[in-house]
Design a protein around this motif. Structure first.
Motif, PDB file in Angstrom:
ATOM      1  N   GLU A 351     -14.200  48.051 -10.625  1.00 13.65           N
ATOM      2  CA  GLU A 351     -12.877  48.705 -10.653  1.00 13.65           C
ATOM      3  C   GLU A 351     -12.755  49.665  -9.466  1.00 13.65           C
ATOM      4  OE1 GLU A 351     -13.251  50.773 -14.307  1.00 13.65           O
ATOM      5  OE2 GLU A 351     -12.884  49.028 -15.544  1.00 13.65           O
ATOM      6  N   GLY A 353     -11.121  51.903  -6.691  1.00 11.07           N
ATOM      7  CA  GLY A 353      -9.826  52.514  -6.394  1.00 11.07           C
ATOM      8  C   GLY A 353      -9.808  52.845  -4.917  1.00 11.07           C
ATOM      9  N   ARG A 354     -10.496  53.933  -4.579  1.00 10.80           N
ATOM     10  CA  ARG A 354     -10.520  54.442  -3.201  1.00 10.80           C
ATOM     11  C   ARG A 354     -10.873  53.361  -2.172  1.00 10.80           C
ATOM     12  NH1 ARG A 354     -11.833  59.716  -1.168  1.00 10.80           N
ATOM     13  NH2 ARG A 354     -12.294  60.448  -3.273  1.00 10.80           N
ATOM     14  N   TYR A 454      -6.301  58.485  -3.421  1.00 11.11           N
ATOM     15  CA  TYR A 454      -6.270  59.785  -4.107  1.00 11.11           C
ATOM     16  C   TYR A 454      -5.519  60.897  -3.372  1.00 11.11           C
ATOM     17  CZ  TYR A 454      -9.670  57.710  -7.249  1.00 11.11           C
ATOM     18  OH  TYR A 454     -10.286  56.886  -8.147  1.00 11.11           O
TER      19      TYR A 454
HETATM   20  C1  PLP Z   1     -13.330  54.192 -15.274  1.00 15.53           C
HETATM   21  C2  PLP Z   1     -13.039  54.263 -13.819  1.00 15.53           C
HETATM   22  N1  PLP Z   1     -12.946  53.134 -13.113  1.00 15.53           N
HETATM   23  C3  PLP Z   1     -12.672  53.153 -11.784  1.00 15.53           C
HETATM   24  C4  PLP Z   1     -12.485  54.337 -11.101  1.00 15.53           C
HETATM   25  C5  PLP Z   1     -12.171  54.286  -9.627  1.00 15.53           C
HETATM   26  O1  PLP Z   1     -13.140  54.903  -8.861  1.00 15.53           O
HETATM   27  P1  PLP Z   1     -13.070  54.886  -7.270  1.00 15.53           P
HETATM   28  O2  PLP Z   1     -11.703  55.214  -6.861  1.00 15.53           O
HETATM   29  O3  PLP Z   1     -14.060  55.929  -6.846  1.00 15.53           O
HETATM   30  O4  PLP Z   1     -13.492  53.532  -6.835  1.00 15.53           O
HETATM   31  C6  PLP Z   1     -12.591  55.549 -11.802  1.00 15.53           C
HETATM   32  C7  PLP Z   1     -12.406  56.817 -11.106  1.00 15.53           C
HETATM   33  O5  PLP Z   1     -12.409  57.876 -11.628  1.00 15.53           O
HETATM   34  C8  PLP Z   1     -12.883  55.512 -13.209  1.00 15.53           C
HETATM   35  O6  PLP Z   1     -12.974  56.650 -13.903  1.00 15.53           O
END
Ligand code: PLP
Length: 495
Positions: A351, A353-354, A454
């Motif tokens: 998963e 995000g960043r 973010y």
């Molecule tokens: C459950 C979960 N999945 C995915 C992410 C995404 O993390 P990142 O943006 O560091 O890849 C987060 C970030 O807080 C998370 O809490």
């Protein structure tokens, strides 16, 4: 138009160059825009300052990069873009178009993602707090719910009973033991208890008979590949134990936290870190605003604390980070993590995000005023506030780009701080002093690159009733840059 073309050969934009530079990695699309200020000006005039620009082809490239890594191992995999990192609808649509899914963390994120083309196969609900409404929406649409605690199991069971449906669930786990240390997290079931819990209470004839467990999940707070490999191996063992007890679990989701690299040059990163410590120790800090140690502090003549920012330079990042996790050899079996997943027929899920937003976005703001403060420092006031580009840590450590409206030669320089519109002394957009070839003029633009992860939305507020930033989705193309390639994210319709 002709005049514009000529301008391209001139030096119209500059990266800020403080003494200790942190040169950001950039992409062609960013430079194309810097070179075509007529388009930037058109967008600023139409949408106001600041604007957030999101480049879809870069997002697609990041998706492909992860897909290729998993395919190279022959693994079953699914990728879910963690949309908490950026709220734009356009990126959700692009995620589906690029063949990946979306990780949702609230009712609205889930509801919108469903309306943008999401379904049981390409969505997951991982919200930290799950309301009845969220759970109901997920169950009705067959979206897997990642359960965090027993109360959530109870609520999910109740909602499933009300709907006369089964709920597809994964169990979030924490507390893995790595090198003798138990990793603390406020999230999830304890690793030492979860197998017994599931075996005792979940499944036909048990308390939670409407929960269908299909996977295990963890998300680690650190950026360690080692911790992820060890946690994955422990999860594979748990799945074997659960399979023996009759639970046909198919996936492990290892969450996000996959490192990305923001900077061009490791030397610059090392030098900056050394210099920061040095100026805090010597109490002659002239590189950050108001002697901000960014986490370091001098106490009783000793340097305490640590740099409280994202680790902006990372040699191992994105695909190579995942490879390092998968290539780790399990001592007990002598097999790599990837081989263990293959041998046990387990699908791996991530998963990010960043890291999926690497090189995808930038924030552009307009200069409103310039002034010298009582210390003789130049403050450049922007039409923007600190919540529109805010890091969860001490600073966003990338040099910005100044877009001038006339040709500039680098013969002089001026040191500036960029200040924002909130009534707070600390509304200083970058804490580092930035050196420019000339003082920005009113109406010129500053661009902060790589802000999509973010920085744009996570802490955005409407204090003072300022409008939220307009998010523009840049479709990109090989044709000449035009105003019409930028779509207002608010205009993307939900079905
Ligand atoms: C459950 C979960 N999945 C995915 C992410 C995404 O993390 P990142 O943006 O560091 O890849 C987060 C970030 O807080 C998370 O809490």
């Amino acid at each position: 138009m002709k005049e514009l073309k000529n301008m391209k050969d001139k030096n119209m934009y500059f990266k800020g160059k403080p003494e200790y530079q942190l040169t950001p990695k950039t992409s062609d699309w960013m430079h194309e825009l810097f070179n075509d200020q007529a388009v930037v000006r058109g967008l600023m005039e139409r949408y106001g300052s600041p604007i957030n620009i999101h480049h879809l082809p870069s997002f697609n490239k990041n998706c492909e990069n992860y897909q290729q890594v998993f395919q190279s191992y022959g693994l079953k995999y699914r990728i879910f873009y963690a949309r908490k990192a950026n709220k734009s609808k356009g990126l959700v649509k692009q995620a589906f178009a690029s063949g990946i899914g979306v990780d949702t963390a609230s009712f609205k994120e889930l509801e919108q993602s469903l309306a943008l083309g999401g379904n049981a196969e390409n969505l997951v609900l991982t919200a930290a707090i799950k309301t009845e409404a969220q759970i109901e929406l997920a169950i009705k649409n067959g979206v897997p719910i990642i359960l965090d605690n027993e109360d959530e199991c109870r609520l999910t069971q109740t909602v499933a009973a009300k709907l006369n449906r089964k709920a597809n669930v994964g169990f979030r786990i924490s507390g893995f033991k790595v090198d003798g240390e138990k990793l603390y997290s406020r999230f999830g079931f304890d690793v030492d208890e979860v197998v017994d819990f599931i075996a005792s209470y979940v499944g036909d004839g048990k308390t939670f008979d409407l929960l269908e467990v299909t996977g295990l999940h963890f998300h680690l707070d650190s950026y360690s590949t080692h911790q992820r490999s060890i946690s994955l191996i422990a999860s594979i063992h748990m799945i074997s134990a659960l399979k023996e007890k009759g639970y046909p679990i198919t996936f492990i989701d290892i969450g996000g936290g996959i490192l990305m690299n923001y900077l061009e040059d490791e030397e610059e990163w090392i030098d900056f870190n050394e210099k920061l410590k040095e100026v805090v120790i010597n109490q002659n800090n002239d590189i950050t605003f108001n002697n901000n140690g960014l986490g370091f502090r001098l106490e009783d003549g000793k340097l305490n604390g640590k740099r409280n920012t994202y680790p902006y330079f990372n040699k191992i990042n994105k695909g190579s980070f995942i490879k390092e996790v998968l290539d780790f050899t399990d001592d007990a079996s002598g097999l790599s993590v990837a081989s263990l997943l293959l041998k046990n027929d387990i699908e791996i899920r991530i998963e990010p995000g960043r890291s999926l937003l690497d090189q995808v976005g930038m924030t552009v703001a307009k200069v409103i005023h310039r002034k010298k403060d009582a210390r003789g420092q130049w403050l450049v006031g922007l039409e923007m506030n600190m919540s529109q580009m805010m890091s969860s840590s001490a600073d966003f450590l990338l040099d910005p780009f100044m877009l001038y409206n006339s040709e500039i030669e680098e013969i002089e320089h001026v040191d500036v701080y960029f200040t924002g519109a909130y009534c707070l002394e600390r509304d200083v957009l970058l804490k580092r002093k930035i050196t420019l070839p000339r003082l920005p003029a009113i109406g010129e633009y500053v661009a902060f690159v790589n802000t999509a992860g973010y920085m744009m939305h996570f802490f955005e507020t409407e204090a003072h009733l300022f409008d939220l930033t307009t998010n523009l989705i840049f479709t990109g193309s090989n044709e000449k840059l035009s105003f019409f390639q930028f779509i207002d994210d608010n205009k993307i319709v939900l079905e």
